[in-house]
Design an enzyme around this catalytic site. Structure first.
Site, mmCIF file in Angstrom:
data_model
loop_
_atom_site.group_PDB
_atom_site.id
_atom_site.type_symbol
_atom_site.label_atom_id
_atom_site.label_comp_id
_atom_site.label_asym_id
_atom_site.label_seq_id
_atom_site.Cartn_x
_atom_site.Cartn_y
_atom_site.Cartn_z
ATOM 1 N N PRO A 60 0.818 -1.279 0.198
ATOM 2 C CA PRO A 60 0.010 0.026 0.125
ATOM 3 C C PRO A 60 0.747 1.247 0.106
ATOM 4 O O PRO A 60 0.393 2.353 -0.718
ATOM 5 C CB PRO A 60 -0.933 -0.132 1.037
ATOM 6 C CG PRO A 60 -1.014 -1.471 1.432
ATOM 7 C CD PRO A 60 0.364 -2.085 1.255
ATOM 8 N N THR A 87 3.026 1.903 -5.559
ATOM 9 C CA THR A 87 3.339 3.388 -5.987
ATOM 10 C C THR A 87 3.564 3.796 -4.368
ATOM 11 O O THR A 87 2.784 3.976 -3.326
ATOM 12 C CB THR A 87 2.174 4.115 -6.508
ATOM 13 O OG1 THR A 87 1.616 3.221 -7.557
ATOM 14 C CG2 THR A 87 2.321 5.330 -6.488
ATOM 15 N N LYS A 162 5.756 8.003 -12.578
ATOM 16 C CA LYS A 162 4.455 7.643 -12.186
ATOM 17 C C LYS A 162 3.726 8.800 -11.794
ATOM 18 O O LYS A 162 2.619 9.131 -12.005
ATOM 19 C CB LYS A 162 4.446 6.562 -11.195
ATOM 20 C CG LYS A 162 3.291 6.258 -10.685
ATOM 21 C CD LYS A 162 2.278 5.382 -11.209
ATOM 22 C CE LYS A 162 1.026 5.260 -10.425
ATOM 23 N NZ LYS A 162 0.082 4.215 -10.924
ATOM 24 N N LYS A 237 -4.372 9.727 -3.262
ATOM 25 C CA LYS A 237 -2.836 9.226 -2.949
ATOM 26 C C LYS A 237 -1.719 9.671 -3.922
ATOM 27 O O LYS A 237 -0.925 10.142 -3.465
ATOM 28 C CB LYS A 237 -3.037 7.607 -2.987
ATOM 29 C CG LYS A 237 -1.556 7.025 -2.586
ATOM 30 C CD LYS A 237 -1.385 5.553 -2.750
ATOM 31 C CE LYS A 237 -0.081 5.015 -2.752
ATOM 32 N NZ LYS A 237 0.187 3.668 -2.691
#
Ligand code: NAD
Length: 290
Positions: A60, A87, A162, A237
Site C-alpha cells: 500500500p 506506488t 508515475k 494518494k
C-alpha cells in the site's frame, strides 16, 4: 524463475497469478489476502523471499514497503533483485534501493499504470528505475505481467515518472469535468462537445479514452454509475505523492496542488470515496461558483 511475491491484493494477486500461469515458481505472502491459484503460500515475507531470484513487492505505501524490506533483504540470496511495483514516495523508493544494493542485491522501483484490469489481463505498463543489469534480469517478468516496460533511469526514476503522469491525469480529468459542467450551463450538447474536443486541441486521454460524461464517447466508468475504474481515493494518494515530491525538490506545481485540494475535498468531505475519479463531473454539475 523462482519468484517471491509479497502483497497479493487487488493488483498483486492477479500479477502473481499471471507469473505462475507462465510457468514460474511463485512463493507468495500477504498479511490478509489469500494466495491466488498456482501461487504457493509462504508463512512469512522472509520465507517467500528466501531462495528467490527476484522478489516482487506490491504494497500500500512507503512505510509498509520499508518495514517489509527490513524483513526480506536479509533473507534474500546474493545478487537476487528486489523489484518494488507499489506506488510509493520517491524517498522511500530510493532508501529501499540503497539498502538492497548495500546488501549486495539488485533493486528496481517499477510502479505500474493500467489498474486492476491491466493486472488481470497482463497488460500493465511498468515505469522502472534502477540499474541496467537489474532491469535486464526482471524484464522477462515485466513481459508476462505487462505490455510495456520503460527503463526511466536510476533508482526513484520509475516513481518520479508515475507521479508526474498521474499529476497530469488528475489535473486534466478535473478540467475536463468542469468543462462539461460549464458546457451544460451554456446549453451545449455533451455529445457535440465530445465530437469537437476529442478532435481538437483540448483532447486528452481523460476526454478521448475515459470520457467522464455518461453515454458519450467510449465505454467508461461514467457508463457504470462511476464505479471504479480508478478510484478517486487512489488518485488522491498519487496527487499527494506528487506534492510531497514537489516540496522535497522545491518545484512549483500550482495545477497539481489545486487538483490535490479538489480530490481531497471530494474524497474526505463529500461523496467521492469509493467512486471513480471521473465522478468529479456530477460534483461540478451540482454546484455553482459560490
Ligand atoms: P491492496 O490494498 O488491494 O493490496 C495491498 C496488499 O498488501 C493487501 O492485500 C495487504 O494485506 C498487503 N499487505 C499490507 N501490509 C503487508 C505486509 N506488511 N506484508 C505483507 N502484505 C501486506 O492494494 P492494490 O490496489 O493492490 O495496490 C497496491 C499498490 O499498487 C499500491 O501502492 C497502489 O497505489 C498501486 N496501484 C494500484 C492501482 C489500482 O488500480 N488498484 C493502480 C496502479 C497502482
Amino acid at each position: 524463475m523462482k519468484i517471491g511475491f509479497i502483497g497479493l491484493g487487488n493488483m498483486g494477486g492477479p500479477m502473481a497469478a499471471n507469473l505462475a500461469k507462465a510457468g514460474h515458481e511463485v512463493q507468495g505472502f500477504d498479511l490478509a489476502a489469500p494466495s491466488p491459484e498456482g501461487v504457493h503460500s509462504a508463512a512469512s515475507a522472509a520465507e517467500a523471499a528466501s531462495g528467490a531470484e527476484v522478489v516482487i513487492t506490491m504494497l500500500p505505501n512507503g512505510a509498509i514497503l520499508r518495514a517489509v524490506a527490513d524483513q526480506i533483504i536479509p533473507a534474500m540470496k546474493a545478487s537476487a533483485v528486489l523489484c518494488d511495483c507499489s506506488t510509493v514516495d520517491v524517498e522511500s523508493a530510493r532508501a529501499v534501493a540503497d539498502q538492497a544494493v548495500a546488501a549486495g542485491l539488485g533493486a528496481l522501483d517499477a510502479p505500474v499504470s493500467g489498474g486492476v484490469g491491466g493486472a488481470s489481463a497482463g497488460t500493465l505498463t511498468f515505469m522502472v528505475g534502477g540499474s541496467e543489469e537489474a532491469f535486464a534480469k526482471v524484464r522477462p517478468l515485466f513481459e508476462v505481467m505487462g505490455q510495456k516496460a520503460v527503463h526511466c533511469g536510476a533508482a526513484g526514476a520509475g516513481q518520479a515518472a508515475k507521479i508526474c503522469n498521474n499529476m497530469i491525469l488528475g489535473a486534466t480529468m478535473a478540467v475536463t469535468c468542469e468543462a462539461f459542467a460549464l458546457a451544460d450551463k451554456l446549453g451545449l450538447d455533451r455529445a457535440r462537445m465530445f465530437d469537437v474536443v476529442s478532435t481538437s486541441s483540448g483532447y486528452s486521454w481523460s476526454m478521448n479514452a475515459y470520457c467522464p460524461a455518461p453515454g458519450v464517447g467510449p465505454q467508461s466508468p461514467a457508463d457504470n454509475d462511476y464505479k471504479p475504474g480508478f478510484a478517486a481515493d487512489l488518485m488522491l494518494k498519487d496527487l499527494r505523492l506528487s506534492q510531497q515530491a514537489a516540496e522535497a525538490v522545491d518545484a512549483d506545481t500550482p495545477m497539481g496542488a489545486r487538483a490535490t485540494a479538489l480530490y481531497a475535498a471530494f474524497v474526505e468531505q463529500e461523496d467521492g470515496k469509493g467512486r471513480d475519479f471521473s465522478a468529479l463531473l456530477p460534483r461540478f454539475v451540482g454546484r455553482g461558483r459560490g
